[in-house]
Design an enzyme around this catalytic site. Sequence first.
Site, PDB file in Angstrom:
ATOM      1  N   CYS A 115       0.824  -1.203   0.000  1.00  0.00           N
ATOM      2  CA  CYS A 115       0.000   0.000   0.000  1.00  0.00           C
ATOM      3  C   CYS A 115       0.863   1.260   0.000  1.00  0.00           C
ATOM      4  O   CYS A 115       1.782   1.377   0.816  1.00  0.00           O
ATOM      5  CB  CYS A 115      -0.886  -0.028   1.250  1.00  0.00           C
ATOM      6  SG  CYS A 115      -1.993   1.355   1.294  1.00  0.00           S
ATOM      7  N   ARG A 161     -13.659  -0.538 -11.699  1.00  0.00           N
ATOM      8  CA  ARG A 161     -14.762  -0.005 -10.931  1.00  0.00           C
ATOM      9  C   ARG A 161     -14.454   1.400 -10.451  1.00  0.00           C
ATOM     10  O   ARG A 161     -15.277   2.080  -9.885  1.00  0.00           O
ATOM     11  CB  ARG A 161     -15.082  -0.907  -9.755  1.00  0.00           C
ATOM     12  CG  ARG A 161     -14.266  -0.621  -8.525  1.00  0.00           C
ATOM     13  CD  ARG A 161     -14.764  -1.453  -7.361  1.00  0.00           C
ATOM     14  NE  ARG A 161     -14.407  -0.805  -6.122  1.00  0.00           N
ATOM     15  CZ  ARG A 161     -13.773  -1.405  -5.134  1.00  0.00           C
ATOM     16  NH1 ARG A 161     -13.464  -2.674  -5.220  1.00  0.00           N
ATOM     17  NH2 ARG A 161     -13.481  -0.750  -4.037  1.00  0.00           N
TER      18      ARG A 161
HETATM   19  N1  LIG Z   1      -6.363  -0.150   3.785  1.00  0.00           N
HETATM   20  C1  LIG Z   1      -5.612   0.677   3.082  1.00  0.00           C
HETATM   21  O1  LIG Z   1      -4.735   1.303   3.616  1.00  0.00           O
HETATM   22  C2  LIG Z   1      -5.811   0.843   1.607  1.00  0.00           C
HETATM   23  C3  LIG Z   1      -5.200   1.922   0.972  1.00  0.00           C
HETATM   24  C4  LIG Z   1      -5.383   2.074  -0.386  1.00  0.00           C
HETATM   25  C5  LIG Z   1      -6.158   1.183  -1.099  1.00  0.00           C
HETATM   26  N2  LIG Z   1      -6.735   0.137  -0.437  1.00  0.00           N
HETATM   27  C6  LIG Z   1      -7.543  -0.824  -1.184  1.00  0.00           C
HETATM   28  O2  LIG Z   1      -7.625  -0.398  -2.524  1.00  0.00           O
HETATM   29  C7  LIG Z   1      -8.928  -0.569  -3.039  1.00  0.00           C
HETATM   30  C8  LIG Z   1      -9.481   0.753  -3.447  1.00  0.00           C
HETATM   31  O3  LIG Z   1      -9.710   1.560  -2.316  1.00  0.00           O
HETATM   32  P1  LIG Z   1     -10.457   2.940  -2.470  1.00  0.00           P
HETATM   33  O4  LIG Z   1     -10.526   3.568  -1.150  1.00  0.00           O
HETATM   34  O5  LIG Z   1      -9.818   3.705  -3.574  1.00  0.00           O
HETATM   35  O6  LIG Z   1     -11.905   2.441  -2.992  1.00  0.00           O
HETATM   36  P2  LIG Z   1     -13.344   3.083  -2.865  1.00  0.00           P
HETATM   37  O7  LIG Z   1     -14.173   2.408  -3.896  1.00  0.00           O
HETATM   38  O8  LIG Z   1     -13.862   3.038  -1.480  1.00  0.00           O
HETATM   39  O9  LIG Z   1     -13.148   4.599  -3.193  1.00  0.00           O
HETATM   40  C9  LIG Z   1     -12.742   5.102  -4.467  1.00  0.00           C
HETATM   41  C10 LIG Z   1     -13.349   6.472  -4.694  1.00  0.00           C
HETATM   42  O10 LIG Z   1     -14.708   6.337  -5.035  1.00  0.00           O
HETATM   43  C11 LIG Z   1     -15.538   7.176  -4.218  1.00  0.00           C
HETATM   44  N3  LIG Z   1     -16.830   6.481  -4.046  1.00  0.00           N
HETATM   45  C12 LIG Z   1     -17.072   5.380  -3.298  1.00  0.00           C
HETATM   46  N4  LIG Z   1     -18.364   4.991  -3.421  1.00  0.00           N
HETATM   47  C13 LIG Z   1     -18.947   5.851  -4.286  1.00  0.00           C
HETATM   48  C14 LIG Z   1     -20.247   5.959  -4.828  1.00  0.00           C
HETATM   49  N5  LIG Z   1     -21.223   5.115  -4.512  1.00  0.00           N
HETATM   50  N6  LIG Z   1     -20.486   6.953  -5.713  1.00  0.00           N
HETATM   51  C15 LIG Z   1     -19.497   7.819  -6.057  1.00  0.00           C
HETATM   52  N7  LIG Z   1     -18.254   7.759  -5.560  1.00  0.00           N
HETATM   53  C16 LIG Z   1     -17.969   6.799  -4.690  1.00  0.00           C
HETATM   54  C17 LIG Z   1     -14.727   7.351  -2.957  1.00  0.00           C
HETATM   55  O11 LIG Z   1     -15.093   8.491  -2.238  1.00  0.00           O
HETATM   56  C18 LIG Z   1     -13.313   7.404  -3.495  1.00  0.00           C
HETATM   57  O12 LIG Z   1     -13.000   8.700  -3.939  1.00  0.00           O
HETATM   58  C19 LIG Z   1      -9.719  -1.254  -1.946  1.00  0.00           C
HETATM   59  O13 LIG Z   1      -9.627  -2.643  -2.160  1.00  0.00           O
HETATM   60  C20 LIG Z   1      -8.977  -0.875  -0.679  1.00  0.00           C
HETATM   61  O14 LIG Z   1      -9.121  -1.810   0.362  1.00  0.00           O
HETATM   62  C21 LIG Z   1      -6.580  -0.036   0.890  1.00  0.00           C
END
Ligand SMILES: NC(=O)c1ccc[n+]([C@@H]2O[C@H](COP(=O)([O-])OP(=O)(O)OC[C@H]3O[C@@H](n4cnc5c(N)ncnc54)[C@H](O)[C@@H]3O)[C@@H](O)[C@H]2O)c1
Length: 502
Positions: free
Chosen positions: A319, A418
């Site tokens: 990460c 996605r």
């Molecule tokens: N645990 C960690 O430290 C960590 C860090 C980075 C990434 N990740 C992993 O990477 C992957 C991606 O994480 P993420 O946070 O980018 O994913 P996410 O899908 O939660 O978020 C991505 C973006 O989409 C937006 N979003 C979420 N739902 C939405 C909706 N219904 N409509 C419009 N916008 C929406 C969010 O605000 C964010 O800007 C996941 O598997 C996560 O677990 C984990």
Amino acid sequence: MAYYYDEPSRTFSEYLLVPGYSSADCIPSNVTLKTPVVKFKKGENPEISMNVPVVSAIMQSVSNDTMAIALAREGGISFIYCSQSIERQAEMIKRVKNYKAGFVSSDSNVHPDNTLADVLALKEKTGHSTVAVTDDGTPTGKFVGIITSRDYRVSRMDTETKVSEFMTPLSKIIYAEDGITLSEANDIIWDHKINVLPIIDGNQQFVSFVFRKDYDAHKVNVNELLDSSKRYIVGAGVNTRDYEERIPALVEAGVDILCIDSSEGFTEWQKRTLSYVRETYGDKVKIGAGNVVDRDGFRFLADAGADFVKVGIGGGAICITREAKGIGRGQATAVIEVARARDEYFEETGVYVPICSDGGIVQDYHLTLALAMGADFCMLGRYFARFDESPSNKVIVNGNYMKEYWGEGSARARNWQRYDSGGAAKLSFEEGVDSYVPYAGRLHDNLKISLSKMKSAMCNCGALTIPEFQQKARITLVSSVSIVEGGAHDVVLKDQQTRAVE
Ligand SMILES: NC(=O)c1ccc[n+]([C@@H]2O[C@H](COP(=O)([O-])OP(=O)(O)OC[C@H]3O[C@@H](n4cnc5c(N)ncnc54)[C@H](O)[C@@H]3O)[C@@H](O)[C@H]2O)c1
């Protein structure tokens, strides 16, 4: 003006456990690692607990159906990744739920017109010497006979001999009807002194084999995590976008527990997803949420209805969220604060919401520390990616066996489209990397060692259960100089290059 924390945020390597008194019954074989997974009211039992405090991460390179079966067998839960189509994820869940421990779908099958040469070639390919004979040569065809190494003598027989001429036909075989339990199947194996029992359905179609040699392996897994129908328990990740389609499909497939997969859980998206689950399924469908790193985030998700709350931003080995966005918190500090918030919430409401420490586990003792600091269980990615059971490729890098391991925030995982930034503009930066981790063999062997270290450390602190450990643990910060003292030091380490002097 921005808020400033008084203390720096810290990671597990900066802490150690100070041992306490251990009585004579405080030995590893008396330790139980049972832990709650979903929320429960004071005085009640959680509907889902695990027998070991570990779950595998919601990642393409970690948790598929094979990993889920292997981990449930040891007493933990895999959360099958959601960065794939709904249909594929539901298929994986179905495969875990349909898997019957001890009932093996045959990979060595021939039809009666095949020859001894075909049987020998098949044996060479699969390494298995028990071959089913079905009318069409498939693992689900009409069962007509069986071949084991006792049915032929290569030195005396023409390799062109037809299977039908030397197989043991169904009329001379002890078999059982589908629907029999594993323990009934094992009784038949013992009573008739046979090594393998074919299972056949009412139409004589072949279903599976039960092998005598698997009996002990099954008995060894005293920790297996099973549902009320004796099927393995399995989890699945979901996202905050397609949940109205994905969750019903996963529930239909038989999933036991869900978890919202996101780097950041303190959001309206997660509240909407949790509300959807509660409105649609009440408390019947279990769902965790996250990730958060502080009290406010925990309370938000607990109030929104999460069954457990996942803790940790930016601590995973692959990460790079902290580097990319400057967002995150040292994993130990996050767990300590959220555990306090969980206890405070329990005091206030009488509802215990378990917390899961996600990321930042490098050494086995970090797991023990996370529990001591208040985590109910830990989610691990890199740890599980190294094993045979993970979905990724095993490759040779510079002469060493490695497994591929990539983050869900990496471009490789995101190719499963996605992600966007909530609008038309696509996210153009990565929050994870693509990497290798050293191949480590079977999950069972490795987990056994990690957990025995944990049990031993718990005994050093005088604790036989995780809650007792959390009460009794005494934890100290260590200076950077004492960290050096903790490793091998002031000796010349031997390595392969060292030669004995004759
Ligand atoms: N645990 C960690 O430290 C960590 C860090 C980075 C990434 N990740 C992993 O990477 C992957 C991606 O994480 P993420 O946070 O980018 O994913 P996410 O899908 O939660 O978020 C991505 C973006 O989409 C937006 N979003 C979420 N739902 C939405 C909706 N219904 N409509 C419009 N916008 C929406 C969010 O605000 C964010 O800007 C996941 O598997 C996560 O677990 C984990």
